[in-house]
Design a protein around this motif. Sequence first.
Motif, short mmCIF file in Angstrom:
data_model
loop_
_atom_site.label_atom_id
_atom_site.label_comp_id
_atom_site.label_asym_id
_atom_site.label_seq_id
_atom_site.Cartn_x
_atom_site.Cartn_y
_atom_site.Cartn_z
N UNK A 177 0.83 -1.20 0.00
CA UNK A 177 0.00 0.00 0.00
C UNK A 177 0.87 1.25 0.00
N UNK A 178 1.94 1.20 0.77
CA UNK A 178 2.84 2.36 0.82
C UNK A 178 3.41 2.70 -0.55
N UNK A 179 3.71 1.68 -1.29
CA UNK A 179 4.25 1.92 -2.62
C UNK A 179 3.20 2.58 -3.51
N UNK A 180 1.97 2.10 -3.41
CA UNK A 180 0.92 2.70 -4.22
C UNK A 180 0.69 4.15 -3.82
N UNK A 181 0.71 4.43 -2.55
CA UNK A 181 0.54 5.82 -2.09
C UNK A 181 1.59 6.70 -2.73
N UNK A 182 2.79 6.17 -2.76
CA UNK A 182 3.90 6.95 -3.27
C UNK A 182 3.77 7.17 -4.77
N UNK A 183 3.38 6.13 -5.46
CA UNK A 183 3.28 6.22 -6.92
C UNK A 183 1.98 6.89 -7.36
N UNK A 184 1.06 7.00 -6.45
CA UNK A 184 -0.24 7.63 -6.75
C UNK A 184 -1.15 6.75 -7.58
N UNK A 185 -0.58 6.03 -8.46
CA UNK A 185 -1.33 5.40 -9.52
C UNK A 185 -0.37 4.40 -10.14
N UNK A 186 -0.66 3.12 -10.01
CA UNK A 186 0.33 2.19 -10.51
C UNK A 186 -0.25 0.85 -10.87
N UNK A 230 11.87 -2.51 -2.79
CA UNK A 230 13.26 -2.24 -2.47
C UNK A 230 14.11 -3.42 -2.90
N UNK A 231 15.33 -3.16 -3.33
CA UNK A 231 16.19 -4.25 -3.77
C UNK A 231 16.39 -5.20 -2.61
N UNK A 232 16.36 -6.46 -2.91
CA UNK A 232 16.51 -7.44 -1.84
C UNK A 232 15.17 -7.99 -1.40
N UNK A 233 14.13 -7.24 -1.63
CA UNK A 233 12.80 -7.74 -1.29
C UNK A 233 12.37 -8.67 -2.40
N UNK A 234 12.56 -9.95 -2.17
CA UNK A 234 12.45 -10.90 -3.25
C UNK A 234 11.13 -11.66 -3.22
N UNK A 235 10.12 -11.07 -3.77
CA UNK A 235 8.86 -11.79 -3.88
C UNK A 235 8.42 -11.78 -5.33
N UNK A 259 9.08 1.16 10.80
CA UNK A 259 9.58 0.67 9.51
C UNK A 259 8.46 0.54 8.50
N UNK A 260 7.43 -0.14 8.93
CA UNK A 260 6.35 -0.44 8.02
C UNK A 260 5.62 0.80 7.55
N UNK A 261 5.36 1.69 8.48
CA UNK A 261 4.49 2.81 8.18
C UNK A 261 5.26 4.00 7.63
N UNK A 262 6.51 4.15 8.08
CA UNK A 262 7.25 5.36 7.70
C UNK A 262 8.64 5.05 7.18
N UNK A 263 8.85 3.83 6.74
CA UNK A 263 10.16 3.49 6.22
C UNK A 263 11.29 3.68 7.22
N UNK A 264 11.00 3.55 8.48
CA UNK A 264 12.05 3.59 9.49
C UNK A 264 12.33 4.97 10.06
N UNK A 265 11.62 5.94 9.56
CA UNK A 265 11.85 7.32 9.97
C UNK A 265 10.93 7.67 11.15
N UNK A 266 11.51 8.07 12.25
CA UNK A 266 10.69 8.28 13.44
C UNK A 266 9.92 9.61 13.43
#
Lengths: 129, 129
Positions: free
Chosen positions: A15-24, A34-39, B87-94
């Motif tokens: 969801x966070x990624x979609x929020x960031x991209x607005x539309x995806x 993120x790199x390393x997130x292997x799904x 982490x989940x909600x704010x990418x680790x930023x407090x």
Amino acid sequence: MPPRPGLSKAELEIARIVWELKDAGVRQVFEALPPGRDIDFTTVQTYLRRLEEKGYLNARLEGRNRVYSPKVRPSTVIRETVGEMVDLLFGGDTMPLMKHLVEDRKFSSNDIEQLRQLLDRLEGGGDGK
Amino acid sequence: MPPRPGLSKAELEIARIVWELKDAGVRQVFEALPPGRDIDFTTVQTYLRRLEEKGYLNARLEGRNRVYSPKVRPSTVIRETVGEMVDLLFGGDTMPLMKHLVEDRKFSSNDIEQLRQLLDRLEGGGDGK
DNA sequence: TTGACTCAATTACAATTGTACGTCATCATG
DNA sequence: CATGATGACGTACAATTGTAATTGAGTCAA
């Protein structure tokens, strides 16, 4: 309406990624991981579908691609998630969380200054209970 | 050692009771549940067992009763849980969490004063990065 | 000494979550 | 056009979680 079911960790991540991209589309979200997130690609598909089912995202059909966009605002999700955590961890009392954060996490003096200003701006708005 | 598995919501609820009681048998925990929280005695038993398995509680045998006590300190669990959420909600930023809390939750002017003092006490201790 | 209780211990089971696979359609290209 | 990539969609499946029933031993009171 029944209250929205909560988001799982993986769903929140997406969801966070979609929020960031607005539309995806799925592919975009997939690539924004993120790199390393292997799904798997299809796993992302599944999360997006579930997010739509749960009412957190809108989906429209663009050509033959599904494009997702936020439906519930991030601030709402944040409020719910944080609220739940405050309940669980501190019986609903926010102050202990504040204390924990201030004492436990590292803030730069810049951050501290910002926080002071936030507090200043509050004064007078609070119910002063 | 493998990192402790996280606590589920229900487990956290029960762990909090044990922290509070310091030392408690199943019955005591069961009775300490908030009114309206309607779960079975054996369910509480299960949660306590799982908490022990996961390494969060110690259990000793007192007569033929099992008495549980905290093993991992609350502050540790709080740090982990809050950290995960940040982490989940704010990418680790407090900071965004702080802002959210200050803006979104209601604080009495008394609370605000306390927070100011907390911040004051920080100054000089922070790494000032 | 037989219920009525109380625990521990084991087992169960459905819902949710994390993750992926299989199938079928579409498209672009050699 | 055969083929390979891309996606939607449905399905699968194990792990975790929320919750409880069952079984069997020990204790107490009538």
